[in-house]
Design a protein around this motif. Structure first.
Motif, PDB file in Angstrom:
ATOM      1  N   UNK A 203      -3.809   2.164  -0.100  1.00  0.00           N
ATOM      2  CA  UNK A 203      -3.179   2.611  -0.831  1.00  0.00           C
ATOM      3  C   UNK A 203      -3.680   2.110  -2.371  1.00  0.00           C
ATOM      4  N   UNK A 204      -4.050   0.303  -2.407  1.00  0.00           N
ATOM      5  CA  UNK A 204      -4.362  -0.353  -3.190  1.00  0.00           C
ATOM      6  C   UNK A 204      -6.353  -0.660  -3.209  1.00  0.00           C
ATOM      7  N   UNK A 205      -6.950  -0.358  -2.793  1.00  0.00           N
ATOM      8  CA  UNK A 205      -8.104  -0.668  -3.051  1.00  0.00           C
ATOM      9  C   UNK A 205      -8.717   0.334  -3.645  1.00  0.00           C
ATOM     10  N   UNK A 206      -9.208   0.151  -4.877  1.00  0.00           N
ATOM     11  CA  UNK A 206      -9.559   0.691  -6.004  1.00  0.00           C
ATOM     12  C   UNK A 206      -7.895   1.178  -7.078  1.00  0.00           C
ATOM     13  N   UNK A 207      -7.336   1.007  -7.110  1.00  0.00           N
ATOM     14  CA  UNK A 207      -6.165   0.983  -7.924  1.00  0.00           C
ATOM     15  C   UNK A 207      -5.781  -0.236  -8.555  1.00  0.00           C
ATOM     16  N   UNK A 208      -5.992  -1.457  -7.528  1.00  0.00           N
ATOM     17  CA  UNK A 208      -5.836  -3.249  -7.836  1.00  0.00           C
ATOM     18  C   UNK A 208      -6.595  -3.966  -7.895  1.00  0.00           C
ATOM     19  N   UNK A 209      -6.666  -4.819  -8.229  1.00  0.00           N
ATOM     20  CA  UNK A 209      -7.770  -5.748  -6.870  1.00  0.00           C
ATOM     21  C   UNK A 209      -6.957  -6.319  -6.174  1.00  0.00           C
ATOM     22  N   UNK A 210      -8.108  -6.207  -4.978  1.00  0.00           N
ATOM     23  CA  UNK A 210      -7.412  -6.400  -3.702  1.00  0.00           C
ATOM     24  C   UNK A 210      -8.413  -7.349  -3.560  1.00  0.00           C
ATOM     25  N   UNK A 211      -8.151  -8.403  -3.333  1.00  0.00           N
ATOM     26  CA  UNK A 211      -9.369 -10.070  -2.775  1.00  0.00           C
ATOM     27  C   UNK A 211      -8.562 -10.513  -1.318  1.00  0.00           C
ATOM     28  N   UNK A 212      -9.177 -10.734  -0.657  1.00  0.00           N
ATOM     29  CA  UNK A 212      -8.965 -10.640   0.505  1.00  0.00           C
ATOM     30  C   UNK A 212      -8.656 -12.001   0.935  1.00  0.00           C
ATOM     31  N   UNK A 213      -9.713 -12.995   0.297  1.00  0.00           N
ATOM     32  CA  UNK A 213     -10.114 -13.932   0.279  1.00  0.00           C
ATOM     33  C   UNK A 213      -8.603 -14.732  -0.619  1.00  0.00           C
ATOM     34  N   UNK A 214      -7.855 -14.172  -1.702  1.00  0.00           N
ATOM     35  CA  UNK A 214      -7.001 -14.889  -2.109  1.00  0.00           C
ATOM     36  C   UNK A 214      -5.385 -14.655  -0.667  1.00  0.00           C
ATOM     37  N   UNK A 215      -5.828 -13.228  -0.364  1.00  0.00           N
ATOM     38  CA  UNK A 215      -4.376 -12.703   0.379  1.00  0.00           C
ATOM     39  C   UNK A 215      -4.572 -13.438   1.584  1.00  0.00           C
ATOM     40  N   UNK A 216      -5.369 -13.535   1.801  1.00  0.00           N
ATOM     41  CA  UNK A 216      -5.676 -14.657   3.306  1.00  0.00           C
ATOM     42  C   UNK A 216      -5.258 -13.527   4.613  1.00  0.00           C
ATOM     43  N   UNK A 217      -5.685 -11.947   4.354  1.00  0.00           N
ATOM     44  CA  UNK A 217      -5.472 -11.146   5.821  1.00  0.00           C
ATOM     45  C   UNK A 217      -6.799 -10.957   6.478  1.00  0.00           C
ATOM     46  N   UNK A 218      -6.635 -11.190   8.174  1.00  0.00           N
ATOM     47  CA  UNK A 218      -8.332 -11.353   8.591  1.00  0.00           C
ATOM     48  C   UNK A 218      -8.670  -9.747   9.330  1.00  0.00           C
ATOM     49  N   UNK A 219      -7.773  -9.090   8.526  1.00  0.00           N
ATOM     50  CA  UNK A 219      -8.818  -7.611   8.592  1.00  0.00           C
ATOM     51  C   UNK A 219      -7.616  -6.839   7.196  1.00  0.00           C
ATOM     52  N   UNK A 220      -8.368  -6.122   6.883  1.00  0.00           N
ATOM     53  CA  UNK A 220      -8.296  -5.092   5.757  1.00  0.00           C
ATOM     54  C   UNK A 220      -8.857  -3.543   6.075  1.00  0.00           C
ATOM     55  N   UNK A 221      -8.257  -2.776   6.147  1.00  0.00           N
ATOM     56  CA  UNK A 221      -8.430  -1.434   5.649  1.00  0.00           C
ATOM     57  C   UNK A 221      -8.355  -0.637   4.212  1.00  0.00           C
ATOM     58  N   UNK A 222      -9.161   0.333   4.184  1.00  0.00           N
ATOM     59  CA  UNK A 222      -9.226   0.856   3.273  1.00  0.00           C
ATOM     60  C   UNK A 222      -9.829   1.905   3.135  1.00  0.00           C
ATOM     61  N   UNK A 223      -9.816   3.422   2.438  1.00  0.00           N
ATOM     62  CA  UNK A 223     -10.231   4.385   2.336  1.00  0.00           C
ATOM     63  C   UNK A 223     -10.772   5.248   0.992  1.00  0.00           C
ATOM     64  N   UNK A 224     -11.855   6.402   0.704  1.00  0.00           N
ATOM     65  CA  UNK A 224     -12.831   5.989  -0.196  1.00  0.00           C
ATOM     66  C   UNK A 224     -12.835   6.622  -0.637  1.00  0.00           C
ATOM     67  N   UNK A 225     -11.832   8.068  -0.023  1.00  0.00           N
ATOM     68  CA  UNK A 225     -11.437   9.370  -1.137  1.00  0.00           C
ATOM     69  C   UNK A 225      -9.929   8.866  -2.559  1.00  0.00           C
ATOM     70  N   UNK A 226      -8.843   7.426  -2.283  1.00  0.00           N
ATOM     71  CA  UNK A 226      -8.464   8.040  -2.473  1.00  0.00           C
ATOM     72  C   UNK A 226      -8.702   7.534  -3.913  1.00  0.00           C
ATOM     73  N   UNK A 227      -8.128   5.996  -4.147  1.00  0.00           N
ATOM     74  CA  UNK A 227      -8.128   5.808  -5.340  1.00  0.00           C
ATOM     75  C   UNK A 227      -9.541   5.403  -5.973  1.00  0.00           C
TER      76      UNK A 227
END
Ligand code: PLP
Length: 406
Positions: A203-227
């Motif tokens: 629910x965040x990708x496409x809605x707000x900036x999501x920077x996996x390097x800054x967040x420091x996650x190892x895995x991130x998932x998102x969907x195309x149809x929402x934001x």
């Protein structure tokens, strides 16, 4: 005189609406469900379907190979990752399930280990963890939230510090309320003890900036149809390159592994080990157009407009007697959850639909840990995107006001 140009990063809402045919037909406030695509996105999909029908599916795919490569690069830029770390999948859930099982099959989740999860976790994400825990003899532990619903980072740190943690699964924005979790702080806490961090960024990708390097996650998932406003049946999976080796994805095929001889296979490098061969190429091309569009507008500008519209809606709804807003949090995004005394959420959604306004209803099974007493089990969910207008929000407020007095 200033020697630089001042760039206006605000969004031209009228132009965006003109580029979005659906805006002329409906006040679409269900972008947390699936947003309206631009005409350019729809054209990319339809054109390719036609192209396939005239050329043959493999030949058509070969002809657009550069655009498919560019899509991966765009998706990686969107997330602040390297193209080798991102693959396009069929949905967020597909990305999540494959990554979680990939980690389990890679030996990352064993008997007696602890899976930490936040309280706003989404249905299918929790189900995958529950199934892995069930099969592998691990246990799930829910990290408490603060009174406003936000992840309690101090509690997360304490849980991380007490040993045998296989992974931390944290939700950036839940499906059912607008608060934004402090995922950068969660990432710092996970990195400090070396625990893998799986981020639900659906629910965040496409809605707000999501920077996996800054967040420091190892895995991130998102969907195309929402934001992101992409086609249905598309999703994204990010796997950090130095983590990918620890994952052995289920359901491999020639695009994700190499058949070396009768007794051996080798998984492909990086996130490539999650690649499927048979994909809806037309939908992927549409997703590429949608991602490029979002990045051309700028995620900061999108977040500002979405957040501003949602705060305005919350303010006006809260002014109606008998309406309660349930988003909580000190940082909030574009999901507005509310209830109307004396009117069931389904009735409010139906009245809105009759007035040409799309909203949805969130129910307990979607976020069972959080949607439990004393919090409501069912809420109305309105989720404006940047192309919505203040006038559309006012129409929703009027409809809700009528439900409240009716
Ligand atoms: C927070 C959250 N995570 C994950 C998902 C799953 O996304 P998908 O339906 O694309 O698998 C959703 C869907 O609504 C969601 O809201």
């Amino acid at each position: 005189m200033l020697d630089f140009a001042i760039v206006d990063r605000s969004i031209d809402v009228a132009a965006e609406r003109a580029a979005t045919p659906g805006c002329a037909r409906v006040a679409h406030l269900n972008n947390a469900g699936a947003a309206l695509p631009t005409a350019a996105t729809v054209e990319a999909v339809v054109d390719h379907l036609r192209f396939e029908s005239e050329r043959g599916g493999y030949e058509a795919a070969a002809a657009v190979g550069d655009r498919l490569t560019a899509l991966r690069a765009s998706a990686a830029r969107l997330l602040g990752a390297d193209a080798k770390e991102v693959v396009v999948t069929g949905s967020d859930t597909q990305s999540w399930t494959k990554a979680v099982w990939g980690f389990a099959l890679g030996g990352g989740i064993g008997r007696g280990q602890r899976l930490l999860v936040d309280r706003i976790a989404y249905d299918s994400h929790y189900l995958a963890l529950l199934q892995v825990a069930d099969v592998n003899g691990a246990g799930i532990e829910v990290v408490p939230s603060l009174d406003d619903g936000t992840l309690d980072v101090a509690a997360l740190e304490e849980s991380l510090g007490s040993g045998r943690v296989a992974l931390a699964a944290i939700t950036h924005i839940g499906t059912h309320r607008g608060l934004i979790n402090p995922v950068e702080e969660a990432g710092t806490a996970c990195r400090r003890v070396g625990v893998p961090f799986f981020l639900d960024a659906c629910q965040s990708v496409g809605q707000i900036p999501v920077d996996v390097a800054r967040i420091g996650c190892d895995v991130a998932t998102a969907t195309g149809r929402k934001w992101l406003r992409g086609p249905r049946g598309t999703g994204l999976l990010f796997v950090r390159s130095d983590f990918a080796d620890r994952l052995r994805p289920p359901g491999i095929g020639w695009s994700s592994a190499l058949w070396e001889d009768a007794g051996h296979y080798r998984l492909r490098e990086g996130a490539d080990r999650f690649l499927d061969f048979e994909v809806p190429v037309a939908a992927h091309l549409g997703l590429g157009v949608a991602i490029d569009h979002a990045m051309a507008l700028g995620l900061d500008a999108i977040a500002e407009r979405v957040g501003g519209l949602a705060e305005r809606l919350r303010r006006h709804l809260a002014e109606i007697g008998d309406v309660e807003v349930h988003d909580g949090g000190s940082r909030r995004g574009g999901i507005v959850a509310f209830t109307v005394g004396g009117a069931a959420p389904a009735a409010v959604a139906a009245a809105s639909g009759a007035a040409g306004i799309n909203v949805s209803v969130s129910e307990a099974p979607w976020a069972r840990l959080d949607m439990t007493a004393p919090r409501p089990k069912v809420v109305v969910r309105a989720s404006p995107h940047y192309y919505n207008t203040e006038e559309e929000l006012d129409r929703l407020v009027d409809t809700v006001r009528r439900c409240a007095v009716g």
